[in-house]
Design a protein around this motif. Structure first.
Motif, PDB file in Angstrom:
ATOM      1  N   THR A 164       0.844  -1.188   0.000  1.00 42.87           N
ATOM      2  CA  THR A 164       0.000   0.000   0.000  1.00 42.87           C
ATOM      3  C   THR A 164       0.878   1.236   0.000  1.00 42.87           C
ATOM      4  OG1 THR A 164      -0.091   0.206   2.405  1.00 42.87           O
ATOM      5  CG2 THR A 164      -1.744  -1.218   1.347  1.00 42.87           C
ATOM      6  N   TYR A 165       0.265   2.380  -0.267  1.00 44.38           N
ATOM      7  CA  TYR A 165       1.025   3.633  -0.235  1.00 44.38           C
ATOM      8  C   TYR A 165       1.555   3.899   1.172  1.00 44.38           C
ATOM      9  CZ  TYR A 165       2.290   8.513  -0.329  1.00 44.38           C
ATOM     10  OH  TYR A 165       2.985   9.683  -0.202  1.00 44.38           O
ATOM     11  N   ALA A 166       0.769   3.636   2.193  1.00 42.03           N
ATOM     12  CA  ALA A 166       1.217   3.876   3.571  1.00 42.03           C
ATOM     13  C   ALA A 166       2.463   3.052   3.891  1.00 42.03           C
ATOM     14  CB  ALA A 166       0.093   3.554   4.553  1.00 42.03           C
ATOM     15  N   GLU A 167       2.462   1.797   3.485  1.00 38.86           N
ATOM     16  CA  GLU A 167       3.639   0.952   3.699  1.00 38.86           C
ATOM     17  C   GLU A 167       4.829   1.464   2.890  1.00 38.86           C
ATOM     18  OE1 GLU A 167       2.333  -2.928   2.623  1.00 38.86           O
ATOM     19  OE2 GLU A 167       1.142  -3.221   4.441  1.00 38.86           O
ATOM     20  N   PHE A 168       4.556   1.920   1.675  1.00 38.80           N
ATOM     21  CA  PHE A 168       5.602   2.438   0.784  1.00 38.80           C
ATOM     22  C   PHE A 168       6.294   3.647   1.403  1.00 38.80           C
ATOM     23  CE2 PHE A 168       6.688   5.669  -2.399  1.00 38.80           C
ATOM     24  CZ  PHE A 168       7.600   4.978  -3.186  1.00 38.80           C
ATOM     25  N   ILE A 169       5.512   4.607   1.872  1.00 38.06           N
ATOM     26  CA  ILE A 169       6.107   5.829   2.393  1.00 38.06           C
ATOM     27  C   ILE A 169       6.900   5.549   3.666  1.00 38.06           C
ATOM     28  CG2 ILE A 169       4.229   6.692   3.868  1.00 38.06           C
ATOM     29  CD1 ILE A 169       6.156   8.781   1.301  1.00 38.06           C
ATOM     30  N   ILE A 202       2.923  -5.307 -12.186  1.00 38.83           N
ATOM     31  CA  ILE A 202       3.413  -4.239 -11.315  1.00 38.83           C
ATOM     32  C   ILE A 202       2.233  -3.745 -10.488  1.00 38.83           C
ATOM     33  CG2 ILE A 202       5.309  -3.508 -12.814  1.00 38.83           C
ATOM     34  CD1 ILE A 202       3.586  -1.236 -13.833  1.00 38.83           C
ATOM     35  N   ARG A 203       2.514  -3.031  -9.396  1.00 40.92           N
ATOM     36  CA  ARG A 203       1.462  -2.554  -8.506  1.00 40.92           C
ATOM     37  C   ARG A 203       1.383  -1.032  -8.541  1.00 40.92           C
ATOM     38  NH1 ARG A 203       3.693  -6.277  -5.010  1.00 40.92           N
ATOM     39  NH2 ARG A 203       4.592  -4.656  -3.675  1.00 40.92           N
ATOM     40  N   ALA A 204       0.190  -0.518  -8.715  1.00 42.47           N
ATOM     41  CA  ALA A 204      -0.038   0.923  -8.632  1.00 42.47           C
ATOM     42  C   ALA A 204      -0.356   1.292  -7.190  1.00 42.47           C
ATOM     43  CB  ALA A 204      -1.185   1.326  -9.545  1.00 42.47           C
ATOM     44  N   LEU A 205       0.323   2.312  -6.686  1.00 40.60           N
ATOM     45  CA  LEU A 205       0.117   2.733  -5.296  1.00 40.60           C
ATOM     46  C   LEU A 205      -0.620   4.059  -5.183  1.00 40.60           C
ATOM     47  CD1 LEU A 205       3.570   1.829  -3.721  1.00 40.60           C
ATOM     48  CD2 LEU A 205       1.493   0.437  -3.836  1.00 40.60           C
ATOM     49  N   ALA A 206      -0.524   4.918  -6.218  1.00 49.49           N
ATOM     50  CA  ALA A 206      -1.206   6.212  -6.199  1.00 49.49           C
ATOM     51  C   ALA A 206      -1.266   6.754  -7.620  1.00 49.49           C
ATOM     52  CB  ALA A 206      -0.481   7.204  -5.294  1.00 49.49           C
ATOM     53  N   VAL A 207      -2.305   7.546  -7.901  1.00 43.86           N
ATOM     54  CA  VAL A 207      -2.440   8.151  -9.225  1.00 43.86           C
ATOM     55  C   VAL A 207      -2.598   9.665  -9.089  1.00 43.86           C
ATOM     56  CG1 VAL A 207      -3.413   6.139 -10.383  1.00 43.86           C
ATOM     57  CG2 VAL A 207      -4.949   7.763  -9.234  1.00 43.86           C
ATOM     58  N   ALA A 208      -2.082  10.374 -10.079  1.00 48.99           N
ATOM     59  CA  ALA A 208      -2.288  11.815 -10.182  1.00 48.99           C
ATOM     60  C   ALA A 208      -3.489  12.035 -11.083  1.00 48.99           C
ATOM     61  CB  ALA A 208      -1.050  12.495 -10.757  1.00 48.99           C
ATOM     62  N   SER A 209      -4.632  12.240 -10.473  1.00 46.91           N
ATOM     63  CA  SER A 209      -5.885  12.342 -11.212  1.00 46.91           C
ATOM     64  C   SER A 209      -6.918  13.017 -10.316  1.00 46.91           C
ATOM     65  CB  SER A 209      -6.374  10.944 -11.622  1.00 46.91           C
ATOM     66  OG  SER A 209      -7.623  10.992 -12.234  1.00 46.91           O
ATOM     67  N   GLU A 210      -7.880  13.693 -10.937  1.00 43.81           N
ATOM     68  CA  GLU A 210      -8.936  14.335 -10.161  1.00 43.81           C
ATOM     69  C   GLU A 210      -9.787  13.319  -9.412  1.00 43.81           C
ATOM     70  OE1 GLU A 210      -9.778  17.597  -9.436  1.00 43.81           O
ATOM     71  OE2 GLU A 210      -7.729  17.838 -10.170  1.00 43.81           O
ATOM     72  N   GLN A 211      -9.988  12.164 -10.027  1.00 45.52           N
ATOM     73  CA  GLN A 211     -10.787  11.097  -9.421  1.00 45.52           C
ATOM     74  C   GLN A 211     -10.063   9.773  -9.562  1.00 45.52           C
ATOM     75  OE1 GLN A 211     -14.463  11.357 -11.612  1.00 45.52           O
ATOM     76  NE2 GLN A 211     -15.246  13.040 -10.375  1.00 45.52           N
ATOM     77  N   ARG A 212     -10.479   8.806  -8.771  1.00 50.52           N
ATOM     78  CA  ARG A 212      -9.919   7.464  -8.933  1.00 50.52           C
ATOM     79  C   ARG A 212     -10.237   6.928 -10.326  1.00 50.52           C
ATOM     80  NH1 ARG A 212      -9.627   4.012  -3.343  1.00 50.52           N
ATOM     81  NH2 ARG A 212      -9.100   5.759  -1.966  1.00 50.52           N
ATOM     82  N   ILE A 213      -9.357   6.063 -10.822  1.00 44.65           N
ATOM     83  CA  ILE A 213      -9.453   5.566 -12.191  1.00 44.65           C
ATOM     84  C   ILE A 213     -10.395   4.364 -12.250  1.00 44.65           C
ATOM     85  CG2 ILE A 213      -8.136   4.660 -14.147  1.00 44.65           C
ATOM     86  CD1 ILE A 213      -7.444   7.551 -13.364  1.00 44.65           C
ATOM     87  N   PRO A 214     -11.352   4.359 -13.178  1.00 53.98           N
ATOM     88  CA  PRO A 214     -12.208   3.173 -13.338  1.00 53.98           C
ATOM     89  C   PRO A 214     -11.370   1.926 -13.582  1.00 53.98           C
ATOM     90  CG  PRO A 214     -13.070   5.014 -14.606  1.00 53.98           C
ATOM     91  CD  PRO A 214     -11.734   5.452 -14.092  1.00 53.98           C
ATOM     92  N   GLY A 273      -9.224   0.806  -6.157  1.00 51.52           N
ATOM     93  CA  GLY A 273      -8.504   0.647  -4.903  1.00 51.52           C
ATOM     94  C   GLY A 273      -7.259   1.506  -4.803  1.00 51.52           C
ATOM     95  N   VAL A 274      -6.930   2.231  -5.885  1.00 50.18           N
ATOM     96  CA  VAL A 274      -5.714   3.050  -5.897  1.00 50.18           C
ATOM     97  C   VAL A 274      -6.083   4.503  -5.609  1.00 50.18           C
ATOM     98  CG1 VAL A 274      -3.717   3.783  -7.247  1.00 50.18           C
ATOM     99  CG2 VAL A 274      -4.690   1.485  -7.591  1.00 50.18           C
ATOM    100  N   PRO A 275      -5.592   5.088  -4.522  1.00 52.15           N
ATOM    101  CA  PRO A 275      -5.969   6.473  -4.162  1.00 52.15           C
ATOM    102  C   PRO A 275      -5.281   7.500  -5.056  1.00 52.15           C
ATOM    103  CG  PRO A 275      -4.305   5.664  -2.656  1.00 52.15           C
ATOM    104  CD  PRO A 275      -4.665   4.494  -3.537  1.00 52.15           C
ATOM    105  N   THR A 276      -5.864   8.688  -5.124  1.00 47.06           N
ATOM    106  CA  THR A 276      -5.202   9.807  -5.788  1.00 47.06           C
ATOM    107  C   THR A 276      -4.226  10.459  -4.819  1.00 47.06           C
ATOM    108  OG1 THR A 276      -6.805  11.479  -5.096  1.00 47.06           O
ATOM    109  CG2 THR A 276      -7.324  10.232  -7.109  1.00 47.06           C
ATOM    110  N   PHE A 277      -3.260  11.189  -5.367  1.00 44.44           N
ATOM    111  CA  PHE A 277      -2.329  11.915  -4.507  1.00 44.44           C
ATOM    112  C   PHE A 277      -3.049  12.983  -3.696  1.00 44.44           C
ATOM    113  CE2 PHE A 277       0.813  10.158  -7.487  1.00 44.44           C
ATOM    114  CZ  PHE A 277       1.767   9.695  -6.590  1.00 44.44           C
TER     115      PHE A 277
END
Length: 323
Positions: free
Chosen positions: A137-142, A217-229, A233-237
């Motif tokens: 997860t992003y929390a684990e990553f950071i 590969i695993r996505a942990l976060a996206v730069a987007s106004e909304q989550r991607i369809p 499960g991947v949060p935005t920044f």
């Protein structure tokens, strides 16, 4: 600020009345310079729009790939083209913000050498890790990267490219120390991410989405106004309280400075009509892009803001083009 220069460029005209230009243009084919190779996101967006734009204007619109130097070669060619509306070009974060911020000897000024026409589309950017990376997860990553400064490395599509800047902004606003490894494009970078030579990557989503959906590969976060369809499960920044990193990439049309205002306006209106066509919108969305279609003035504001942001990152991180 330099925005005033860009808005001035939007209003510039050659000595011919708007009415005359509006009636006369276009009477022959239009050349659309795309300053990147075929197959990339910039090229894909242009080709989706070009055919329908030609039908809207009544003249063929031909995509002309002029790749090299992070988009600078094609952009220089566009700058030197006759300002008559028959040569248009694609502008990106790289060509109109990152390259000018990184390279003071670039040879063109994004604010005065071009007139913005319309922002066509935005695409999300994504932070990914390979499957061997221990964080799920992003929390684990950071937590991991903060605990091991300099231990982990991230891939980008090139030095002084858009994804390099995204990685550096991430480091600034998270106060982390990860090592930048530049590659010559998304393909080689993804190969090394998959192979484990590099653990982390910042990328445009369209390049990585196939590997993400395949589970390689695993996505942990996206730069987007909304989550991607399909990636709910991947949060935005922005959700992760990193709004500065949450800016998507964009792809728009510009023309040489002093292109007649009537041509700029007609081209902008034609592009906005094209972007409302359901077939065009579906193709863009299927490629991972979200249609925009705004006015020349609104696009001018976006370009200026992006350039100022990139200049701040370059200065703070002491990035040089010739490093």
């Amino acid at each position: 600020m330099r925005l005033s220069n860009l808005l001035w460029a939007v209003a510039m005209v050659v000595p011919m009345s708007n009415a005359a230009w509006a009636q006369a243009w276009p009477t022959r084919p239009i050349n659309w310079i795309v300053p990147f190779p075929p197959g990339g996101t910039t090229d894909v967006v242009a080709r989706i729009v070009a055919d329908r734009l030609g039908r809207e204007l009544g003249q063929p619109v031909t995509v002309d790939n002029k790749a090299g130097a992070g988009g600078s070669i094609g952009t220089m060619q566009l700058m030197r083209a006759t300002a008559d509306g028959y040569t248009i070009g694609m502008a990106t974060v790289s060509t109109h913000a990152v390259n000018p911020a990184c390279n003071p000897k670039l040879g063109y000024d994004p604010l005065t050498d071009f007139v913005p026409v319309s922002n066509l589309a935005r695409t999300a950017n994504v932070l990914t890790v390979n499957n061997a990376f221990p964080a799920k997860t992003y929390a684990e990553f950071i937590s991991l990267v903060k605990a091991g400064p300099g231990k982990y490395s991230y891939a980008s599509t090139g030095h002084c490219g858009g994804m390099h800047m995204m990685g550096e902004m991430f480091k600034v606003f998270t106060r982390t120390a990860i090592v930048h490894i530049p590659y010559r494009g998304a393909g080689p970078a993804l190969n090394d991410l998959l192979g484990g030579q590099v653990q982390i990557m910042f990328d445009n989503l369209p390049s990585s989405i196939g590997h993400i959906k395949a589970g390689s590969i695993r996505a942990l976060a996206v730069a987007s106004e909304q989550r991607i369809p399909g990636m709910s499960g991947v949060p935005t920044f922005k959700e992760l309280r990193l709004p500065e990193v949450n800016e998507p990439a964009w792809y728009g049309v510009v023309v040489p400075a002093r292109t007649p205002a009537a041509v700029v306006q007609r081209l902008s209106e034609a592009l906005r009509k094209v972007l409302l066509v359901p077939e065009v919108r579906t193709k863009l969305q299927d490629s991972g892009a979200e249609p925009v279609g705004n006015s020349p003035e609104a696009f001018a504001v976006e370009i200026s803001a992006e350039l100022e942001k990139m200049r701040r990152v370059v200065k703070q991180q002491q990035i040089r083009f010739d490093q």
